[in-house]
Motif scaffolding. Structure first.
Motif, PDB file in Angstrom:
ATOM      1  N   ALA A 269      15.841  -8.950 -10.699  1.00  0.00           N
ATOM      2  CA  ALA A 269      16.259  -7.584 -10.363  1.00  0.00           C
ATOM      3  C   ALA A 269      15.320  -7.021  -9.303  1.00  0.00           C
ATOM      4  CB  ALA A 269      16.238  -6.699 -11.603  1.00  0.00           C
ATOM      5  N   VAL A 270      15.833  -6.113  -8.490  1.00  0.00           N
ATOM      6  CA  VAL A 270      15.026  -5.524  -7.413  1.00  0.00           C
ATOM      7  C   VAL A 270      15.243  -4.015  -7.400  1.00  0.00           C
ATOM      8  CG1 VAL A 270      14.601  -5.419  -4.924  1.00  0.00           C
ATOM      9  CG2 VAL A 270      15.155  -7.608  -5.999  1.00  0.00           C
ATOM     10  N   SER A 271      14.161  -3.268  -7.190  1.00  0.00           N
ATOM     11  CA  SER A 271      14.267  -1.806  -7.075  1.00  0.00           C
ATOM     12  C   SER A 271      13.272  -1.304  -6.049  1.00  0.00           C
ATOM     13  CB  SER A 271      14.020  -1.131  -8.434  1.00  0.00           C
ATOM     14  OG  SER A 271      12.739  -1.475  -8.943  1.00  0.00           O
ATOM     15  N   GLY A 272      13.546  -0.090  -5.545  1.00  0.00           N
ATOM     16  CA  GLY A 272      12.671   0.522  -4.550  1.00  0.00           C
ATOM     17  C   GLY A 272      12.451   1.986  -4.861  1.00  0.00           C
ATOM     18  N   PHE A 273      12.130   2.731  -3.815  1.00  0.00           N
ATOM     19  CA  PHE A 273      11.890   4.173  -3.961  1.00  0.00           C
ATOM     20  C   PHE A 273      12.222   4.835  -2.632  1.00  0.00           C
ATOM     21  CE2 PHE A 273       9.728   8.155  -4.037  1.00  0.00           C
ATOM     22  CZ  PHE A 273       9.658   8.537  -5.371  1.00  0.00           C
ATOM     23  N   ASP A 274      12.932   5.944  -2.657  1.00  0.00           N
ATOM     24  CA  ASP A 274      13.275   6.789  -1.501  1.00  0.00           C
ATOM     25  C   ASP A 274      14.746   7.166  -1.483  1.00  0.00           C
ATOM     26  OD1 ASP A 274      10.807   7.162  -0.306  1.00  0.00           O
ATOM     27  OD2 ASP A 274      11.031   5.436   1.040  1.00  0.00           O
ATOM     28  N   ASP A 275      15.608   6.317  -2.063  1.00  0.00           N
ATOM     29  CA  ASP A 275      17.056   6.503  -1.961  1.00  0.00           C
ATOM     30  C   ASP A 275      17.462   6.710  -0.506  1.00  0.00           C
ATOM     31  OD1 ASP A 275      19.659   6.561  -2.856  1.00  0.00           O
ATOM     32  OD2 ASP A 275      19.647   8.696  -3.304  1.00  0.00           O
ATOM     33  N   SER A 276      17.034   5.790   0.343  1.00  0.00           N
ATOM     34  CA  SER A 276      17.371   5.828   1.765  1.00  0.00           C
ATOM     35  C   SER A 276      18.841   5.511   1.966  1.00  0.00           C
ATOM     36  CB  SER A 276      16.523   4.812   2.526  1.00  0.00           C
ATOM     37  OG  SER A 276      16.788   3.501   2.035  1.00  0.00           O
ATOM     38  N   ALA A 277      19.351   5.782   3.165  1.00  0.00           N
ATOM     39  CA  ALA A 277      20.760   5.514   3.462  1.00  0.00           C
ATOM     40  C   ALA A 277      21.084   4.039   3.269  1.00  0.00           C
ATOM     41  CB  ALA A 277      21.076   5.956   4.888  1.00  0.00           C
ATOM     42  N   ALA A 278      20.144   3.164   3.650  1.00  0.00           N
ATOM     43  CA  ALA A 278      20.399   1.726   3.543  1.00  0.00           C
ATOM     44  C   ALA A 278      20.540   1.251   2.105  1.00  0.00           C
ATOM     45  CB  ALA A 278      19.265   0.956   4.221  1.00  0.00           C
ATOM     46  N   ALA A 279      19.911   1.971   1.165  1.00  0.00           N
ATOM     47  CA  ALA A 279      19.940   1.545  -0.239  1.00  0.00           C
ATOM     48  C   ALA A 279      21.348   1.492  -0.794  1.00  0.00           C
ATOM     49  CB  ALA A 279      19.076   2.478  -1.090  1.00  0.00           C
ATOM     50  N   GLY A 280      22.219   2.374  -0.329  1.00  0.00           N
ATOM     51  CA  GLY A 280      23.586   2.379  -0.825  1.00  0.00           C
ATOM     52  C   GLY A 280      24.543   1.533  -0.008  1.00  0.00           C
ATOM     53  N   LEU A 281      24.046   0.927   1.082  1.00  0.00           N
ATOM     54  CA  LEU A 281      24.913   0.156   1.972  1.00  0.00           C
ATOM     55  C   LEU A 281      24.797  -1.346   1.775  1.00  0.00           C
ATOM     56  CD1 LEU A 281      24.375   2.194   5.286  1.00  0.00           C
ATOM     57  CD2 LEU A 281      26.274   2.369   3.655  1.00  0.00           C
ATOM     58  N   VAL A 282      23.663  -1.812   1.246  1.00  0.00           N
ATOM     59  CA  VAL A 282      23.480  -3.251   1.057  1.00  0.00           C
ATOM     60  C   VAL A 282      24.285  -3.725  -0.148  1.00  0.00           C
ATOM     61  CG1 VAL A 282      21.224  -3.326   2.136  1.00  0.00           C
ATOM     62  CG2 VAL A 282      21.394  -2.842  -0.314  1.00  0.00           C
ATOM     63  N   GLU A 283      24.433  -5.030  -0.257  1.00  0.00           N
ATOM     64  CA  GLU A 283      25.145  -5.620  -1.387  1.00  0.00           C
ATOM     65  C   GLU A 283      24.251  -6.660  -2.049  1.00  0.00           C
ATOM     66  OE1 GLU A 283      27.601  -6.236  -4.301  1.00  0.00           O
ATOM     67  OE2 GLU A 283      28.006  -4.711  -2.764  1.00  0.00           O
ATOM     68  N   PRO A 284      23.912  -6.514  -3.325  1.00  0.00           N
ATOM     69  CA  PRO A 284      24.272  -5.372  -4.166  1.00  0.00           C
ATOM     70  C   PRO A 284      23.503  -4.117  -3.765  1.00  0.00           C
ATOM     71  CG  PRO A 284      22.715  -6.770  -5.323  1.00  0.00           C
ATOM     72  CD  PRO A 284      23.061  -7.499  -4.055  1.00  0.00           C
ATOM     73  N   GLY A 285      24.049  -2.961  -4.147  1.00  0.00           N
ATOM     74  CA  GLY A 285      23.354  -1.714  -3.866  1.00  0.00           C
ATOM     75  C   GLY A 285      21.989  -1.697  -4.516  1.00  0.00           C
ATOM     76  N   LEU A 286      21.035  -1.051  -3.845  1.00  0.00           N
ATOM     77  CA  LEU A 286      19.652  -1.066  -4.294  1.00  0.00           C
ATOM     78  C   LEU A 286      19.366   0.065  -5.278  1.00  0.00           C
ATOM     79  CD1 LEU A 286      16.760  -2.282  -3.940  1.00  0.00           C
ATOM     80  CD2 LEU A 286      16.437  -0.575  -2.117  1.00  0.00           C
ATOM     81  N   THR A 287      18.900  -0.299  -6.464  1.00  0.00           N
ATOM     82  CA  THR A 287      18.391   0.711  -7.402  1.00  0.00           C
ATOM     83  C   THR A 287      17.099   1.289  -6.836  1.00  0.00           C
ATOM     84  OG1 THR A 287      19.394  -0.147  -9.424  1.00  0.00           O
ATOM     85  CG2 THR A 287      17.291   0.984  -9.662  1.00  0.00           C
ATOM     86  N   THR A 288      16.965   2.611  -6.918  1.00  0.00           N
ATOM     87  CA  THR A 288      15.845   3.283  -6.283  1.00  0.00           C
ATOM     88  C   THR A 288      15.583   4.601  -7.001  1.00  0.00           C
ATOM     89  OG1 THR A 288      15.087   4.133  -4.122  1.00  0.00           O
ATOM     90  CG2 THR A 288      17.436   4.300  -4.570  1.00  0.00           C
TER      91      THR A 288
END
Length: 331
Positions: A269-288
């Protein structure tokens, strides 16, 4: 009636005073006799003189622009999309007062740049980004009362920021609740004090679950995320989750995991921080986790300009769950 081309020199000659006296009378700054002030103002009205607001600000020492100074190892940091968002928000705060906004790179020591800003009469306020203790210690006294920091603050400089510690802890707790037990973190750069809150949030969450932290150094770039994940897999091959200090290195982690033949989120599993525009555009979407950049930057700008006190608490951050951690909730 306003007459184009009328300058302060014309007003001074008509009133029979020096330009300096005319300036003091028009701006209301400095000593001038009542009779001289009356003559200057009468001449200004007769000639249709209108003071240039920028020149008046310079004379009064109130400044003409808000400066956003961004710390970093090189000027390349100015191209970070985060910095563009901070600058835009700061500019929006200054615009109603007729203030511009400018952007400068601040080396990690920063003293030479800070000295120049302190001598610049056009600086109305200063917002520090990626602030280090060295920069806070090098601030010239002439900037006192005109500075706010996004991130680390000091006794004389208000710090404004998002609650990266709580936001990070909440995301890592989500990873643990989903059954992940070997969770690594790609940290922020060691020179940046405010990133330690995120690291502390991660450590708090994994230790509460009875697990040992797994930390690898990184920064806010995609390339750093790729390099860090390669180091994670070499050191801890059984890693089943990676949390990154921000979305950019998390996106790098996704790329490196694919290159290594690891499926996301099935294997890791992968997660980040910021909820940037790119986070919702990649596949799978990035949890942040959310990061109200514009609100934070606007608060810092208002504080630097003396328009409002600094907020008394960090801005909240909440998880945004997406497919990179196996979440069903789309963001």
């Amino acid at each position: 009636m306003e007459h184009r081309g009328v300058t302060l020199e014309h007003v001074a000659r008509a009133a029979g005073v020096s330009r300096a006296t005319a300036s003091r009378a028009v701006t209301g700054q400095g000593p001038v006799s009542a009779s001289a002030r009356d003559r200057v103002l009468a001449a200004a009205r007769a000639l249709g003189y209108v003071p240039d607001p920028l020149a008046r600000a310079l004379v009064a020492g109130t400044g003409t622009r808000l400066v956003v100074a961004v710390g970093g190892t090189s000027a390349a940091v100015l191209h970070d999309p985060y910095v563009a968002r901070v600058l835009a928000a700061a500019a929006a705060v200054g615009e109603p007062a007729g203030l511009g906004a400018s952007l400068v790179h601040l080396p990690l020591a920063g003293s030479r740049v800070l000295d120049g800003l302190a001598r610049d009469r056009g600086v109305a306020g200063l917002v520090l980004v990626n602030t280090t203790h060295a920069v806070l210690g090098a601030l010239p006294p002439r900037l006192a009362g005109r500075v706010a920091s996004i991130g680390t603050g000091s006794a004389g400089v208000a710090g404004v920021d998002v609650d990266t510690g709580s936001g990070t802890a909440a995301v890592v707790e989500h990873l643990l609740a989903s059954g992940r037990r070997q969770v690594a973190m790609v940290t922020g750069p060691a020179w940046l004090p405010c990133t330690r809150r995120a690291q502390q949030g991660y450590e708090r969450a994994v230790r509460a679950a009875g697990l040992a932290p797994r930390l690898v150094p990184g920064d806010f770039t995609v390339a750093a995320g790729e390099e860090a994940v390669r180091a994670v897999l070499a050191r801890w091959p059984g890693t089943d989750a990676v949390h990154a200090v921000s979305d950019a290195p998390a996106l790098g982690a996704l790329r490196a995991l694919r290159a290594a033949g690891r499926r996301v989120p099935d294997d890791v599993a992968v997660s980040g921080f910021d909820d940037s525009a790119a986070a919702g555009l990649v596949e799978p979407g990035l949890t942040t986790a959310t990061h109200p950049v514009e609100e934070v930057a606007a608060a810092a700008a208002r504080t630097a300009l003396g328009l409002a006190p600094a907020p008394g608490a960090l801005f909240p951050s909440v998880p945004v769950l997406r497919g990179s951690t196996g979440a069903r909730l789309a963001g």
